[in-house]
Design a protein around this motif. Structure first.
Motif, mmCIF file in Angstrom:
data_model
loop_
_atom_site.group_PDB
_atom_site.id
_atom_site.type_symbol
_atom_site.label_atom_id
_atom_site.label_comp_id
_atom_site.label_asym_id
_atom_site.label_seq_id
_atom_site.Cartn_x
_atom_site.Cartn_y
_atom_site.Cartn_z
ATOM 1 N N MET A 299 0.857 -1.129 0.103
ATOM 2 C CA MET A 299 0.035 0.078 0.086
ATOM 3 C C MET A 299 0.820 1.230 0.053
ATOM 4 N N ARG A 300 1.933 1.408 0.765
ATOM 5 C CA ARG A 300 2.913 2.609 0.974
ATOM 6 C C ARG A 300 3.414 2.711 -0.423
ATOM 7 N N ALA A 301 3.673 1.600 -1.110
ATOM 8 C CA ALA A 301 4.440 1.652 -2.486
ATOM 9 C C ALA A 301 3.486 2.181 -3.422
ATOM 10 N N ILE A 302 2.291 1.812 -3.399
ATOM 11 C CA ILE A 302 1.111 1.983 -4.241
ATOM 12 C C ILE A 302 1.044 3.617 -4.421
ATOM 13 N N ASP A 303 1.200 3.991 -3.232
ATOM 14 C CA ASP A 303 0.881 5.697 -2.844
ATOM 15 C C ASP A 303 1.906 6.317 -3.647
ATOM 16 N N ARG A 304 3.170 5.856 -3.690
ATOM 17 C CA ARG A 304 4.071 6.669 -4.304
ATOM 18 C C ARG A 304 4.359 6.319 -5.728
ATOM 19 N N ALA A 305 3.944 5.368 -6.283
ATOM 20 C CA ALA A 305 4.296 5.062 -7.813
ATOM 21 C C ALA A 305 3.390 5.476 -8.770
ATOM 22 N N ASP A 306 3.653 5.516 -9.998
ATOM 23 C CA ASP A 306 3.006 5.898 -11.094
ATOM 24 C C ASP A 306 2.331 4.663 -11.631
ATOM 25 N N VAL A 307 3.166 3.554 -11.830
ATOM 26 C CA VAL A 307 2.759 2.286 -12.252
ATOM 27 C C VAL A 307 2.878 1.190 -11.225
ATOM 28 N N CYS A 308 1.869 0.338 -11.207
ATOM 29 C CA CYS A 308 2.044 -0.879 -10.370
ATOM 30 C C CYS A 308 2.329 -2.202 -10.933
ATOM 31 N N CYS A 309 3.363 -2.875 -10.867
ATOM 32 C CA CYS A 309 3.573 -4.253 -11.477
ATOM 33 C C CYS A 309 3.232 -5.136 -10.425
ATOM 34 N N ILE A 310 2.163 -5.820 -10.747
ATOM 35 C CA ILE A 310 1.608 -7.092 -9.765
ATOM 36 C C ILE A 310 2.081 -8.101 -10.233
ATOM 37 N N VAL A 311 3.096 -8.740 -9.132
ATOM 38 C CA VAL A 311 3.611 -9.989 -9.621
ATOM 39 C C VAL A 311 2.803 -11.443 -9.151
ATOM 40 N N ILE A 312 2.691 -12.245 -9.694
ATOM 41 C CA ILE A 312 2.181 -13.570 -9.591
ATOM 42 C C ILE A 312 2.991 -14.569 -9.920
ATOM 43 N N ASN A 313 2.992 -15.611 -9.092
ATOM 44 C CA ASN A 313 3.829 -16.861 -9.264
ATOM 45 C C ASN A 313 3.234 -17.881 -10.299
ATOM 46 N N ALA A 314 3.901 -18.109 -11.176
ATOM 47 C CA ALA A 314 3.363 -18.940 -12.170
ATOM 48 C C ALA A 314 3.151 -20.567 -11.714
ATOM 49 N N GLU A 315 4.126 -20.923 -10.927
ATOM 50 C CA GLU A 315 4.074 -22.111 -10.395
ATOM 51 C C GLU A 315 2.789 -22.456 -9.448
ATOM 52 N N GLU A 316 2.745 -21.447 -8.573
ATOM 53 C CA GLU A 316 1.559 -21.651 -7.595
ATOM 54 C C GLU A 316 0.206 -21.138 -8.278
ATOM 55 N N GLY A 317 0.086 -20.474 -8.926
ATOM 56 C CA GLY A 317 -0.973 -19.871 -9.748
ATOM 57 C C GLY A 317 -1.616 -18.695 -9.055
ATOM 58 N N ILE A 318 -2.865 -18.264 -9.367
ATOM 59 C CA ILE A 318 -3.527 -17.238 -8.794
ATOM 60 C C ILE A 318 -4.117 -17.645 -7.421
ATOM 61 N N ILE A 319 -3.905 -16.849 -6.496
ATOM 62 C CA ILE A 319 -4.689 -17.053 -5.137
ATOM 63 C C ILE A 319 -5.488 -15.932 -4.890
ATOM 64 N N GLU A 320 -6.155 -15.961 -3.888
ATOM 65 C CA GLU A 320 -7.156 -14.834 -3.382
ATOM 66 C C GLU A 320 -6.345 -13.322 -3.063
ATOM 67 N N HIS A 321 -4.998 -13.738 -2.307
ATOM 68 C CA HIS A 321 -4.497 -12.386 -1.643
ATOM 69 C C HIS A 321 -3.995 -11.868 -3.099
ATOM 70 N N ASP A 322 -3.474 -12.472 -4.025
ATOM 71 C CA ASP A 322 -3.112 -11.736 -5.286
ATOM 72 C C ASP A 322 -4.136 -10.643 -5.769
ATOM 73 N N LYS A 323 -5.368 -11.141 -5.631
ATOM 74 C CA LYS A 323 -6.479 -10.198 -5.851
ATOM 75 C C LYS A 323 -6.651 -9.213 -4.980
ATOM 76 N N HIS A 324 -6.496 -9.431 -3.753
ATOM 77 C CA HIS A 324 -6.603 -8.338 -2.630
ATOM 78 C C HIS A 324 -5.289 -6.978 -2.994
ATOM 79 N N ILE A 325 -4.118 -7.553 -3.240
ATOM 80 C CA ILE A 325 -3.250 -6.554 -3.444
ATOM 81 C C ILE A 325 -3.620 -5.805 -4.866
ATOM 82 N N ALA A 326 -3.930 -6.430 -5.932
ATOM 83 C CA ALA A 326 -4.388 -5.726 -7.274
ATOM 84 C C ALA A 326 -5.637 -4.685 -6.985
ATOM 85 N N GLY A 327 -6.541 -5.050 -6.086
ATOM 86 C CA GLY A 327 -7.547 -4.385 -5.662
ATOM 87 C C GLY A 327 -7.069 -2.764 -4.897
#
Length: 439
Positions: free
Chosen positions: A251-279
């Motif tokens: 959240m703190r990094a998002i405040d200061r950034a112009d662009v957010c790169c949301i990193v997802i682990n291809a091995e584990e796939g998508i989990i709910e917490h990935d979506k929370h951070i993207a939200g």
């Protein structure tokens, strides 16, 4: 300017979630009369008298329930460690318990400012008991009723009295992008891979904040700043396994950034917490790129890429405009495809649409698909103008904004996206009645 952090802590069922919702103004936390229901810390941003701060709601510490209490205790301690001020919430009706003293013992080991918030003080009996809580040994006590919304204004005033007013930061011409995501998705490795690209020159100057590392670097002759949020301040598996710990840093990094790169682990796939951070990136109105890392570990890459894209689109329907990049930070394969996407979504977030062209597009969309009537009335669109960018925000003047159905707003947004390149950025549509004053 870095926002201060305030943490709500206490034993279960003292009303922390209700207070959180009063302060944030949204019903985010789960409110239920079951002790321990709020297992994960919830985050929000509070603004009061032109001062703002991050608020953390923690799970309750209950000595009687050891089945999952250790993890909640760790999360509470992490929240306390991150906080500038701790709100120690106690129950004014029930009075002091052994669990209150257990929480007190944790707080006495810190040097943080503690405000004891005596909740549920909505009766004479509970108000008569408030002096019992002085036994806890802190200096600052406040009585409130979260349920009745009593004392919340005074609490906000006490929290923010020493905070500086929000100020616009000095404009930095460099594009800043942050690498965010849950632990162990390869954020640090990705930063290192970006900085090790042959066309990248790493600057000698690196700024460090409490929760992230800013690294300036040069790419194709221009200077940029990458914000890495991966670093943990504590070592050991018990700390690293608490996934929600990453969210406040994000959240703190998002405040200061112009662009957010949301990193997802291809091995584990998508989990709910990935979506929370993207939200949180979406709420902040930031341009985004979805980055699927560890792609080197995937077999039959071509077929899997199509499948993974479909999975991403299904799970991130609220962010269907985001470009997707597949790469491997470890092997540096396809890392070169990331920076062009970052630059593209930044440009799109800053895009300004000429007023006459905007009105032509919206007028054509309106005539092509008239909104349905409601009680004999139909929505009419008079005039449109772009109010701001980052994210692109459009004011559309209508006869009655109460006639705007969410499906029609989505239709107008889709038409704007068809006509203009807004890939990677949210867009905001503000419906205004004719003659309504601009905010």
């Amino acid at each position: 300017m870095k926002k201060p952090v305030v943490a709500l802590v206490g034993r279960p069922n003292v009303g922390k979630s209700t207070i959180f919702n009063r302060l944030v103004g949204k019903k985010i936390s789960i409110i239920e009369d079951t002790p321990g229901i709020t297992r994960d810390r919830i985050y929000g941003t509070v603004t009061f008298n032109n001062r703002s701060f991050h608020l953390i709601d923690t799970g309750g510490i209950d000595l009687a329930n050891e089945s999952f209490n250790d993890e909640i205790k760790v999360q509470a301690e992490l929240a306390i460690e991150e906080a500038d001020i701790v709100l120690f919430v106690v129950d004014g009706k029930e009075g002091l318990t052994s669990n209150d003293f257990a929480v007190r013992d944790i707080l006495l080991k810190t040097d943080k400012k503690v405000i004891v918030v005596i909740n549920k003080c909505d009766s004479k009996e509970s108000r008569d008991n408030i002096y019992d809580f002085y036994e806890l040994g802190f200096d600052n006590y406040m009585t409130i009723s979260g349920e009745q919304n009593e004392g919340i204004w005074d609490l906000e005033e006490e929290i923010t009295k020493d905070f500086k007013e929000d100020e616009a930061e000095e404009e930095d011409p460099r594009i800043k992008f942050c690498i965010i995501g849950r632990p162990n998705v390869g954020k640090s490795s990705l930063v290192n891979a970006i900085l090790n690209e042959e066309r990248v020159i790493v600057s000698d100057v690196a700024g460090t904040t409490r929760d992230s590392v800013d690294t300036p670097f040069t790419y194709h002759g221009e200077e940029y700043v990458v914000i890495d949020t991966a670093g943990m301040r504590k070592r050991g598996k018990v700390w690293e396994n608490v996934e929600k710990y990453s969210l406040l840093r994000s959240m703190r990094a998002i405040d200061r950034a112009d662009v957010c790169c949301i990193v997802i682990n291809a091995e584990e796939g998508i989990i709910e917490h990935d979506k929370h951070i993207a939200g949180y990136a979406l709420e902040a109105g930031k341009a985004v790129v979805l980055v699927v890392n560890k792609w080197d570990m995937i077999e039959d890459k071509e077929a899997k890429m199509k499948e993974f894209k479909e999975d991403l689109r299904n799970n991130f329907q609220f962010m269907s405009y985001a470009p997707i990049v597949f790469l491997s930070a470890k092997t540096h394969k396809r890392v070169h495809t990331l920076m062009p996407e970052i630059l593209k979504v930044y440009e799109n977030a800053n895009r300004n649409i000429p007023t006459n062209l905007l009105n032509d597009v919206i007028r054509d969309a309106y005539n092509l698909n008239l909104p349905p009537t409601y009680k004999g009335k139909r929505l009419k669109i008079y005039f449109s103008v772009q109010a701001s960018n980052c994210p692109p925000t459009f004011n559309i003047q209508v006869n009655s904004k109460g006639l705007v159905h969410f499906s029609y707003e989505r239709y107008i947004e889709n038409k704007l996206r068809e006509s203009f390149d807004f890939e990677g950025t949210p867009i905001v549509i503000q419906w205004k009645n004719k003659g309504e004053q601009e905010l």
